[in-house]
Design an enzyme around this catalytic site. Sequence first.
Site, PDB file in Angstrom:
ATOM      1  N   GLY A 149      17.577  15.964  -3.074  1.00  0.00           N
ATOM      2  CA  GLY A 149      16.136  15.812  -3.210  1.00  0.00           C
ATOM      3  C   GLY A 149      15.539  14.721  -2.329  1.00  0.00           C
ATOM      4  N   LYS A 183       1.661   7.785   9.611  1.00  0.00           N
ATOM      5  CA  LYS A 183       1.581   6.439   9.043  1.00  0.00           C
ATOM      6  C   LYS A 183       1.303   5.403  10.132  1.00  0.00           C
ATOM      7  CE  LYS A 183       4.603   7.884   5.299  1.00  0.00           C
ATOM      8  NZ  LYS A 183       6.025   8.141   4.973  1.00  0.00           N
ATOM      9  N   GLU A 191      13.097  17.495   2.075  1.00  0.00           N
ATOM     10  CA  GLU A 191      12.472  18.715   1.586  1.00  0.00           C
ATOM     11  C   GLU A 191      13.153  19.956   2.156  1.00  0.00           C
ATOM     12  OE1 GLU A 191       8.309  18.743   1.298  1.00  0.00           O
ATOM     13  OE2 GLU A 191       8.118  16.581   1.532  1.00  0.00           O
ATOM     14  N   GLY A 213       4.818   3.850   0.586  1.00  0.00           N
ATOM     15  CA  GLY A 213       4.776   3.906  -0.884  1.00  0.00           C
ATOM     16  C   GLY A 213       4.463   2.613  -1.610  1.00  0.00           C
ATOM     17  N   VAL A 233       0.771   4.810   3.077  1.00  0.00           N
ATOM     18  CA  VAL A 233       1.787   4.281   3.988  1.00  0.00           C
ATOM     19  C   VAL A 233       2.800   3.471   3.199  1.00  0.00           C
ATOM     20  CG1 VAL A 233       2.252   2.857   6.005  1.00  0.00           C
ATOM     21  CG2 VAL A 233       0.118   4.140   5.868  1.00  0.00           C
ATOM     22  N   ILE A 240       4.995  -0.544  -0.847  1.00  0.00           N
ATOM     23  CA  ILE A 240       4.793  -1.790  -0.100  1.00  0.00           C
ATOM     24  C   ILE A 240       3.298  -1.991   0.142  1.00  0.00           C
ATOM     25  CG2 ILE A 240       5.423  -3.084   1.965  1.00  0.00           C
ATOM     26  CD1 ILE A 240       7.683  -1.111   2.448  1.00  0.00           C
ATOM     27  N   VAL A 267      -8.568  -5.726 -15.652  1.00  0.00           N
ATOM     28  CA  VAL A 267      -9.880  -5.211 -15.223  1.00  0.00           C
ATOM     29  C   VAL A 267     -10.964  -5.408 -16.279  1.00  0.00           C
ATOM     30  CG1 VAL A 267      -8.821  -3.524 -13.684  1.00  0.00           C
ATOM     31  CG2 VAL A 267      -9.458  -2.834 -16.004  1.00  0.00           C
TER      32      VAL A 267
END
EC number: 1.1.1.3
Lengths: 432, 432
Positions: free
Chosen positions: B188, B206, B191, B135, B133, B137, B34
């Site tokens: 885990g 999503k 939930e 994670g 949506v 990908i 950047v």
Amino acid sequence: MGEHVAIGILGLGTVGSGVVRMVHGHQEELQHKVGCKVVVEKVLVQDLEKERRVSPKQEWLTLDPDDVLSNPNIDVVIEVMGGIGLARKYILQALNNGKHVITANKDLMALHGAELLKTAADNGCDLFYEASVAGGIPIIRALKEGLASDRITKMMGIVNGTTNYILTKMDKQQLSFQDVLKEAQELGFAEADPTSDVEGLDAARKMAILSTLGFSMNIHLDDVDVKGITGVTKEDIDYARQFGYTIKLIGNARKDDGKVEVSVEPTLLPDTHPLSSVHNEYNAVYIYGEAVGETMFFGPGAGELPTATSVVSDLVAVIRNMRLGVNGKNDVAPQYEKQLKPLDEIHGKFYYRLHIKDEAGTFSVLASLFAENGVSLEKLLQNPTSSKGTVEVVIVTHGTTKQRDSLVYSQLLKSDAVYGIESHFRVEGVSA
Amino acid sequence: MGEHVAIGILGLGTVGSGVVRMVHGHQEELQHKVGCKVVVEKVLVQDLEKERRVSPKQEWLTLDPDDVLSNPNIDVVIEVMGGIGLARKYILQALNNGKHVITANKDLMALHGAELLKTAADNGCDLFYEASVAGGIPIIRALKEGLASDRITKMMGIVNGTTNYILTKMDKQQLSFQDVLKEAQELGFAEADPTSDVEGLDAARKMAILSTLGFSMNIHLDDVDVKGITGVTKEDIDYARQFGYTIKLIGNARKDDGKVEVSVEPTLLPDTHPLSSVHNEYNAVYIYGEAVGETMFFGPGAGELPTATSVVSDLVAVIRNMRLGVNGKNDVAPQYEKQLKPLDEIHGKFYYRLHIKDEAGTFSVLASLFAENGVSLEKLLQNPTSSKGTVEVVIVTHGTTKQRDSLVYSQLLKSDAVYGIESHFRVEGVSA
């Protein structure tokens, strides 16, 4: 920028025809996405009279490259003619004339990508090349943007549709390489001269492009270690299956401690590896990033419309940049100096199919030869052969280095106990 | 824009910690990409003293949202606190204060995406949401850019990792839903209150986001037809396997003649479908475009670093836009008015598991009931059950419409011949 954007196309073969069809067929969506009309202005062809897949307007066609490259009406040049010498010259000329360029030319990008990208930046022009790797899969964008924040450490790709088609058919239909190649040529899945595909060169070009981007390091085609699929036999495919592997032509790029290895070679993939179920002419690229972990991108690797999709998506990006006045400012030069791994830092497992003497003691000679080079064996299978006095031995080693493996290979070649090394391929470990 | 870009983070849970770790751990690469430093300025937390996965500097932490939202030093706000009410309020406030926003909040984007995106555009700000949506990908980017030139007609997604984990374990380890859920909660992967996952709501959110983008039409959460996996039993998984199917929770979005259907439901996928081999907590999105054909994107759907990868890649995009002065100009509003398909235009095959009376004639009653509604049967299997006088019948229909299928369903419910409809799921046809 006027009320429309005009494009010039170099070449009206398969992909060029697809671009014309998509620009016309999707005009309404395109206008919505970029905010103006997109029109074809000129198309460079070799023959004005040829029968074509699309019916271009006669006034588009020209035999003179300057009608495209120096045409003041044209904003964006799309190079889909292929080849290297002329394509390079035309693209440089277009960029120096201030035109943005989109290319599907992997050969050119693998050999001259750095030069072309620099020329583009110097002229404030975009040079996009999504279509050059894996046709319809937006993998260049994924590397440049979607995974931009991650550190990519491994890329594996099935990036040549022809060889994947051939290997799939050999596997599923129990046919020989030659038989499938002939069938593939008849069906148009393989070219009359299939050398570039079956010898792995096409895949190597794509891996040079992907690893340059993914590792932020200028990787040249010559840096890619290449081996084609002509040596893969039905027997190898059968043995691989017995051991739980599928043979694919894999582009393999890894980075460890700042050093990289890039190869294209027939590879035994565990059946559980995501790439082992990519069949027929499909392509897929598997990427491992330190943060993201495993991702995979799957799709058609070639074809008129899939490749045109990538070209026209690049066109959308160029036109959006034109409207925002930010062309030529999106590319990031590689961050790192190239560092290639020496052979003793390239790790892998290896597969051997050997014909050895059917005699007491031969086996122990063989075992010692591997052991003396520090290579231990994971799997071993012995079969009688049809030639008397010969046994076929199939071996998968444990993990070792390419250097040790090369020593084993050269000693096997010289050994009196060994009649011949029939096959020698890399084996992918358990999926990372 | 100064010599660095300062970010404020709302929330320091799993994803927030990942963002802090990546911004620090990848600082050198980020700077290269950047062109300036990226620093964390303030982090909104609920408890200043809590033990955390990362060790934030004490001066970052604040309990006062205004320290982030109205902080003149902060350029970009990253919302990773989750929830709807407060998150919406904070994001609107940040945008109205001229700050760019990156969010991982699918709930919010599914319910208020249109409002938030409009507010961003009105303020000349970027609002990016790749992490909302699937994670790690980069699917949002693929739809907005890589496939921008194509017409998407079908999207199928495994977009909830928890339910995919549960269904995979039920399948591979022959366990019941309840047993796997309990195990997943201990590990885990699920939930304490798993409702949103197992009832399909998370996946529905999503799919609302994906179909809005893919079909260029504002699809609201309420437009998604949702059914969770709590009704999927071991028996269903076994029967499906016998018939050559795998049961997955599939987000299904199709567009035909300008009209769309979007659903999330347990679906029997043919074992040859690319999504059927996506296991455990992995996500994948399968996209069919008119030009590109089949593509698939596979990767981790959640987790600290995969999700943070998407957030930080969005951050790279925002900062590049800042340097070019083009924030808030990248988003394209949906092109089409929403048109949903009526039930008689939604096509599919359906799976039934029924308990019926073990009596002469029952079977013919059943057969007539399907036939009278114009639904023909592709597969049928009959098994004795442990309860006397009862037979289990498993049926897969040929292609029909949802309307006809609903009629069949309601008549089966009322029929004296039927003791109970144990299961009723959609079946995906041969892969497109």
